[in-house]
Design a protein around this motif. Sequence first.
Motif, short mmCIF file in Angstrom:
data_model
loop_
_atom_site.label_atom_id
_atom_site.label_comp_id
_atom_site.label_asym_id
_atom_site.label_seq_id
_atom_site.Cartn_x
_atom_site.Cartn_y
_atom_site.Cartn_z
N ASP A 416 -52.82 62.27 27.55
CA ASP A 416 -53.13 61.08 28.32
C ASP A 416 -54.45 60.52 28.04
N THR A 417 -55.13 60.95 27.16
CA THR A 417 -56.47 60.57 26.71
C THR A 417 -56.80 60.73 25.40
N PRO A 418 -57.10 59.70 24.66
CA PRO A 418 -57.41 60.02 23.09
C PRO A 418 -58.36 60.94 23.11
N ARG A 419 -58.45 61.77 21.87
CA ARG A 419 -59.26 62.98 21.57
C ARG A 419 -60.58 62.49 21.53
N GLU A 420 -61.11 61.41 20.88
CA GLU A 420 -62.34 61.00 20.84
C GLU A 420 -63.09 60.94 22.20
N THR A 421 -62.33 60.34 23.06
CA THR A 421 -62.90 60.10 24.53
C THR A 421 -62.93 61.63 25.25
N ILE A 422 -62.10 62.59 25.02
CA ILE A 422 -62.35 63.92 25.58
C ILE A 422 -63.54 64.47 24.96
N LEU A 423 -63.74 64.26 23.42
CA LEU A 423 -65.00 64.88 22.96
C LEU A 423 -66.32 64.22 23.53
N LYS A 424 -66.33 62.85 23.82
CA LYS A 424 -67.46 62.07 24.33
C LYS A 424 -67.87 62.85 25.77
#
Length: 474
Positions: A416-424
């Motif tokens: 549900d969330t882009p991977r880059e957002t998860i990492l940030k």
Amino acid sequence: MGSQVFVQQPQLACKYLGEPLLSFANGGAHVDPKLGIARFGPKSLNIADRHPISTRVGLIGTATTIEEAQEWMEINARGIPGDESHPAFPGYSRDKGFHTDLIFNGRWTEPITRSEQDTLLSIHSKKDSFETCLKLLDDKLRLLSKKDLAPEYVVVALPEALRTKCGAVNYLDKSGSQIHRDLRRAFKAAAMRYQIPTQLADQTTIEFRDPDNPTKIAWNFFTGLYFKGGGMPWGPIGLTPGSCYIGISFYRGLSSSDPKVHTSLVQAFDEHGQGLVLRGPDFIWDEEKHQSRSPHLKAEEAFFLVNLVLDRYWGEMKQHPQRVVIHKSSRWWLEEAAGCREALKNRVAKYDLVALQAQDTVRLLPASKYPALRGTRFTVGYLDYLYTTGFVAELGQFHGTHVPSPIQIADHLGYDTPRETILKEILVLTKMNWNSSRLGGLMPVTLKFSRLVGEIMREIPSDLEPRPQQKFYV
């Protein structure tokens, strides 16, 4: 002639995500907790119901260590000059630094008498001396808690002889199982019934004999004090509004004779960094049967655990989170993921199930003489890695002592969330340790304290409800 097999080489992609900012008083922002507090003041400075304008400090120890601990705090509260490698500590008083006064009073001291100390030192059995010391400290704290105006924070300053004698113990229980107990953790568990945050101070520290840099010691000590006193040292910038971040871990009970019995543990944090600690149900994990040393939950156990967090979130916030992110340090098994999904589907619009693992087999080799930048993401094929330690570009500093390794994002279910957002978000959450002024750490706060919290939680009897506030565990 055999057929040829062509193996495609995985593609390497690399990106620097940047160092997240933190928020402080009056809208101030900075990447470094120390520099931000020194420049702007702590986050809750102008929040009337969160900023402690003073903290009543209680003391437990011998007459000498009580005097030394108070003197050490009063001297450091005036501020300490820094150097090229260590930012100055601005102090801990109403007009500077954390803008909070320390209040001491002889009524808030409980001395360990010479007779009590001699009795402890004369006990031959290591187990008996440990338990006698723990009971003594518990009695002292109980007396402090019953004062008409009780202290809000208690420092336990034991002399080195008692810390050496009673600081930890290993023994066999009735079933022959090996038990390890640590005085600090056992005391914190016992102290919860009095609802007073505590801090154990080493004699080497209060006598200014600690080999570590004095500004570093002061920053960590007083940051923790401000948090335990009710303040918010800094806030996160970059977490998704309406999100609840959950870390799931496990521990074994103190007196369990069956090594297969584990207890689930969750730590939940909102978008502002406010945390809760909740104990889940016991369950049986047979390593041989499941061929895995890492415990995993059945669907119904995962369902119960997630609902436990959501119910508590509702009780605190009077609304459901719009999104839930769950971190684990082991891969997601289909059954436990299914249980989480079932609990979430009717209460939360979006969710992400993430597995984070520490590893040291995969690293980037920078062309420069400096370590890899903290905040660097690189992808090898379908595998994502993130440097949560490393060289901090914004400060031109490396805060580690060895070659840093990235963590691996071993699973990401939900999408549900882009991977880059998860990492940030993970990078932001590595900076939300309010018990220290470090810029960051290897793991996000959802998982960072899992072992420490588990070791304190295992000291709490199963029929006693643990305090949910994070300040009682650090």
